[in-house]
Scaffold this active site. Structure first.
Site, PDB file in Angstrom:
ATOM      1  N   ARG A 218       3.351  21.249  10.784  1.00  0.00           N
ATOM      2  CA  ARG A 218       3.792  19.721  10.926  1.00  0.00           C
ATOM      3  C   ARG A 218       3.132  18.976  12.085  1.00  0.00           C
ATOM      4  O   ARG A 218       3.082  17.822  12.200  1.00  0.00           O
ATOM      5  CB  ARG A 218       5.588  20.001  11.357  1.00  0.00           C
ATOM      6  CG  ARG A 218       6.074  18.460  11.341  1.00  0.00           C
ATOM      7  CD  ARG A 218       7.391  18.449  11.265  1.00  0.00           C
ATOM      8  NE  ARG A 218       8.081  19.385  12.222  1.00  0.00           N
ATOM      9  CZ  ARG A 218       8.593  19.014  13.444  1.00  0.00           C
ATOM     10  NH1 ARG A 218       8.387  18.012  13.850  1.00  0.00           N
ATOM     11  NH2 ARG A 218       9.006  20.089  14.087  1.00  0.00           N
TER      12      ARG A 218
ATOM     13  N   TYR B 109       2.293  -4.541  -2.835  1.00  0.00           N
ATOM     14  CA  TYR B 109       2.909  -3.309  -3.566  1.00  0.00           C
ATOM     15  C   TYR B 109       4.439  -3.477  -3.452  1.00  0.00           C
ATOM     16  O   TYR B 109       4.872  -3.627  -2.327  1.00  0.00           O
ATOM     17  CB  TYR B 109       2.357  -2.141  -3.132  1.00  0.00           C
ATOM     18  CG  TYR B 109       3.244  -0.911  -3.607  1.00  0.00           C
ATOM     19  CD1 TYR B 109       3.235  -0.687  -5.044  1.00  0.00           C
ATOM     20  CD2 TYR B 109       3.655   0.172  -2.689  1.00  0.00           C
ATOM     21  CE1 TYR B 109       4.196   0.321  -5.411  1.00  0.00           C
ATOM     22  CE2 TYR B 109       4.361   1.051  -3.181  1.00  0.00           C
ATOM     23  CZ  TYR B 109       4.378   1.314  -4.442  1.00  0.00           C
ATOM     24  OH  TYR B 109       5.369   2.507  -4.949  1.00  0.00           O
TER      25      TYR B 109
ATOM     26  N   ASP C 284      -4.037  -2.088   3.982  1.00  0.00           N
ATOM     27  CA  ASP C 284      -3.830  -1.080   2.842  1.00  0.00           C
ATOM     28  C   ASP C 284      -5.247  -1.314   2.121  1.00  0.00           C
ATOM     29  O   ASP C 284      -5.452  -1.978   1.414  1.00  0.00           O
ATOM     30  CB  ASP C 284      -2.693  -1.200   2.135  1.00  0.00           C
ATOM     31  CG  ASP C 284      -2.504  -0.081   1.052  1.00  0.00           C
ATOM     32  OD1 ASP C 284      -3.496   0.481   0.271  1.00  0.00           O
ATOM     33  OD2 ASP C 284      -1.239   0.065   0.625  1.00  0.00           O
TER      34      ASP C 284
ATOM     35  N   LYS D 151      -4.449   8.253  -4.980  1.00  0.00           N
ATOM     36  CA  LYS D 151      -5.092   7.030  -5.908  1.00  0.00           C
ATOM     37  C   LYS D 151      -6.808   7.601  -5.911  1.00  0.00           C
ATOM     38  O   LYS D 151      -7.094   8.637  -6.204  1.00  0.00           O
ATOM     39  CB  LYS D 151      -4.670   5.837  -5.547  1.00  0.00           C
ATOM     40  CG  LYS D 151      -3.442   5.463  -5.537  1.00  0.00           C
ATOM     41  CD  LYS D 151      -2.602   5.756  -6.585  1.00  0.00           C
ATOM     42  CE  LYS D 151      -1.162   5.124  -6.471  1.00  0.00           C
ATOM     43  NZ  LYS D 151      -0.360   5.458  -5.218  1.00  0.00           N
TER      44      LYS D 151
END
Length: 382
Positions: free
Chosen positions: A50, A103, A174, A199
């Site tokens: 983590r 988005y 983004d 993506k």
């Protein structure tokens, strides 16, 4: 029998061609002080996945290099990266400026920040620097943009808008639709670059992930501390798959865009299509901006047919292309944004984003362009 060994691993005398996969949740120490120190900073020894992992670090270093950043933070999804950056930066009473065309998931997050966290949000068109200057307040902390907007292909004038925001406002971009092959926002004034690595960076529809790339090391360290608390860390195997995808990024992006250009121009000439939202067309409102500073026009875009019924009929009528809620993979995908990716928006918000009931998003893959066109044409005829 013991399941682990303290024996020293023989040193490698050769170099692996593939990045090693460290599929481990934790790392053992012989010294307590070293362990305690490692848990306080991102550049210490690996202690717990983590906090950091060698395979994840390899992905972070690779994307930071592609984006010309100083450091990167990998996350479990693109939304994880957006949340990590914004939640580490904003507090109640702060102000954020965002472009309207975003988005749907990002818009939902901004609405949540406004309603539940008391962060004021002002929306701008994303092309006029004077509009950004007029929106600035003493409490403005972030300007949020997309390089190529989802799904209408609006291209933000990153150099002008970043300059308008000034030095005291964090510019977050983004860059998912463009990828580092077409744009590196840090070179145009951005402070943080976001990707959904699901993506184009991963590129094979088999991994979910995100990454934030930072121009400033101090900002990276601040967001890293918050990300440890948020728990947005990716699994090492997901990072390994994304690294594999990066190896073919340049080849795939160029083939994606070549096919997109062919399809966009044919769609623009089809009588059933009202408008094509691909910035590579000189009829697109962002064409001049895109041609000025992007290295290409992208390969996920939208086009409009008559109405909701026609849009829904098209996305279920394709055969080679598939109806699926993603993009950037090797296969061509279609989507009806009003029903899916932007379902959180009401009619007024959809119009503000340039989305109608007949808008279809097309993520163009690397198949043969003529095969794709035959499939699209038969679905349009329906």
């Amino acid at each position: 029998m013991p399941t682990h060994s303290r024996a020293a691993v023989p040193p490698l005398t050769s170099t692996p061609l593939s990045v090693p996969l460290y599929q481990t949740s934790s790392f053992a120490f012989d010294d307590l002080d070293t362990l305690a120190d490692a848990m306080t900073r991102p550049d210490g020894a690996f202690v717990y996945t983590r906090f950091g992992n060698p395979t994840v670090r390899a992905l972070e270093d690779a994307v930071a290099a592609l984006e010309r950043g100083t450091a990167a933070l990998a996350t479990a999804s693109g939304m994880g990266a957006i949340n990590a950056v914004l939640l580490a930066t904003l507090k109640s009473g702060d102000h954020l400026i965002a472009q309207r065309a975003l988005y749907g998931g990002t818009l939902a997050l901004l609405r949540d920040l406004e309603e539940r966290w008391g962060v004021a949000v002002t929306y701008v068109g994303g092309h006029d620097p004077d509009e950004v200057r007029a929106a600035l307040r003493p409490e403005t902390r972030v300007l949020y943009l997309e390089t190529i907007a989802n799904p209408t292909g609006h291209v933000s004038d990153l150099p002008a808008l970043s300059a308008a925001a000034g030095d005291d406002v964090l510019v977050v971009v983004d860059n998912t639709f463009a990828s580092p092959l077409l744009c590196r926002p840090i070179e145009h004034g951005a402070d943080v670059v976001i990707h959904s690595t699901t993506k184009y960076l991963g590129g094979h529809s088999d991994v979910t992930g995100g990454v934030a790339v930072f121009a400033d090391d101090a900002r990276y360290r601040s967001v890293w501390r918050h990300s440890v608390e948020l728990g947005v860390t990716p699994d090492p195997f997901a990072a390994w798959l994304t690294i594999r995808g990066l190896r073919t990024l340049a080849l795939r992006v160029r083939r994606h865009e070549e096919n997109a250009g062919i399809l966009a121009r044919r769609l623009a000439a089809h009588p059933a299509v009202r408008v094509v939202h691909w910035p590579g067309l000189d009829t697109h409102p962002s064409h001049a901006v895109a041609a000025r500073f992007l290295g290409g026009f992208g390969s996920t875009f939208a086009f409009d047919v008559a109405d909701v019924a026609a849009g829904r009929k098209f996305v279920t009528g394709v055969e080679l292309a598939r109806l699926a809620p993603s993009l950037g993979g090797t296969e061509t995908l279609v989507l009806h944004p009003a029903s899916t990716s932007h379902r959180q928006l009401d009619e007024e918000q959809l119009r503000a984003n340039g989305i109608t009931g007949g808008t279809i998003r097309l993520s163009v893959g690397i198949e043969d362009a003529d095969d794709l066109w035959r499939d699209i044409a038969q679905a349009l005829e329906r």
